[in-house]
Design an enzyme around this catalytic site. Structure first.
Site, PDB file in Angstrom:
ATOM      1  CG  ASP A  19      -6.377   0.847   6.400  1.00 43.67           C
ATOM      2  OD1 ASP A  19      -6.018   0.099   5.465  1.00 43.67           O
ATOM      3  OD2 ASP A  19      -5.587   1.509   7.082  1.00 43.67           O
ATOM      4  CB  THR A  26      -0.897  -0.020   1.253  1.00 38.84           C
ATOM      5  OG1 THR A  26      -1.735  -1.158   1.153  1.00 38.84           O
ATOM      6  CG2 THR A  26      -1.750   1.225   1.359  1.00 38.84           C
ATOM      7  CB  VAL A  81     -13.088  -3.747   2.684  1.00 42.33           C
ATOM      8  CG1 VAL A  81     -13.012  -2.310   2.204  1.00 42.33           C
ATOM      9  CG2 VAL A  81     -14.325  -4.435   2.120  1.00 42.33           C
TER      10      VAL A  81
HETATM   11  N1  ASP Z   1      -3.600  -0.941   5.001  1.00 40.12           N
HETATM   12  C1  ASP Z   1      -3.727  -1.984   3.992  1.00 40.12           C
HETATM   13  C2  ASP Z   1      -4.927  -2.809   4.301  1.00 40.12           C
HETATM   14  O1  ASP Z   1      -5.236  -3.022   5.464  1.00 40.12           O
HETATM   15  C3  ASP Z   1      -2.553  -2.883   3.909  1.00 40.12           C
HETATM   16  C4  ASP Z   1      -1.210  -2.242   3.683  1.00 40.12           C
HETATM   17  O2  ASP Z   1      -0.949  -1.124   4.127  1.00 40.12           O
HETATM   18  O3  ASP Z   1      -0.358  -2.878   3.075  1.00 40.12           O
HETATM   19  O4  ASP Z   1      -5.526  -3.293   3.366  1.00 40.12           O
END
Ligand code: ASP
Length: 161
Positions: free
Chosen positions: A41, A10, A39
């Site tokens: 965040d 992400t 889903v």
């Molecule tokens: N925050 C993202 C999620 O929970 C994952 C990530 O930051 O890699 O989908």
């Protein structure tokens, strides 16, 4: 090159333009294994991203479930609206999340601390920026209008190794 890319997921990007307008975006890798139906965040406004053009922009990476329960990016912007710097605001949101995670023992390590990673990044209306991570050892990337830099990110807890 491939291994470099495959070790990242992400991305949150918050920005301010030359007129002082704020914006933000958060992608998602869908977390490891791309769990069907999950889903995360990133697509939830207030959790993985929040922008108030009068105050600042904030976003997150890391364990989305812990963030969704706390509307973390909204909290970061809210703390900035109360006068905290972007870095302080990110740390305060993480403190709350760490505190709330005590209600969910499976999220804690043997010392009672969060056993997950979560990171916030923020910029305010003045163009000041900062970030914070639950655990030490991470960087974040900043373009200050002149150059791109990797900077060490503030953290709530220091890793022991
Ligand atoms: N925050 C993202 C999620 O929970 C994952 C990530 O930051 O890699 O989908």
């Amino acid at each position: 090159m491939e291994s470099y890319l495959s070790s990242y997921g992400t991305i949150n990007c918050c920005a301010i333009d030359s007129s002082g307008n704020l914006g933000g975006v958060t992608t998602t890798s869908g977390f490891f294994f791309k769990i069907p139906g999950r889903v995360g965040d990133s697509p939830i406004i207030g959790a993985g991203l929040y922008v108030d053009n009068d105050v600042g922009a904030a976003g997150s990476t890391g364990r989305g479930e812990a963030n969704i329960l706390n509307c973390g990016s909204f909290q970061v912007v809210n703390f900035m609206s109360r006068g905290f710097s972007p870095e302080e605001a990110c740390l305060k949101a993480l403190e709350r999340i760490a505190e709330k995670s005590k209600l969910l023992p499976h999220l804690l390590n043997e010392k009672g601390l969060p056993r997950f990673g979560l990171n916030f990044y923020a910029v305010n209306k003045k163009g000041e920026y900062g970030g914070a991570s639950m655990w030490s050892g991470r960087n974040f990337a900043v373009h200050d209008g002149k150059e791109n830099k990797l900077r060490p990110i503030a953290y709530l807890y220091k890793r022991e190794r």
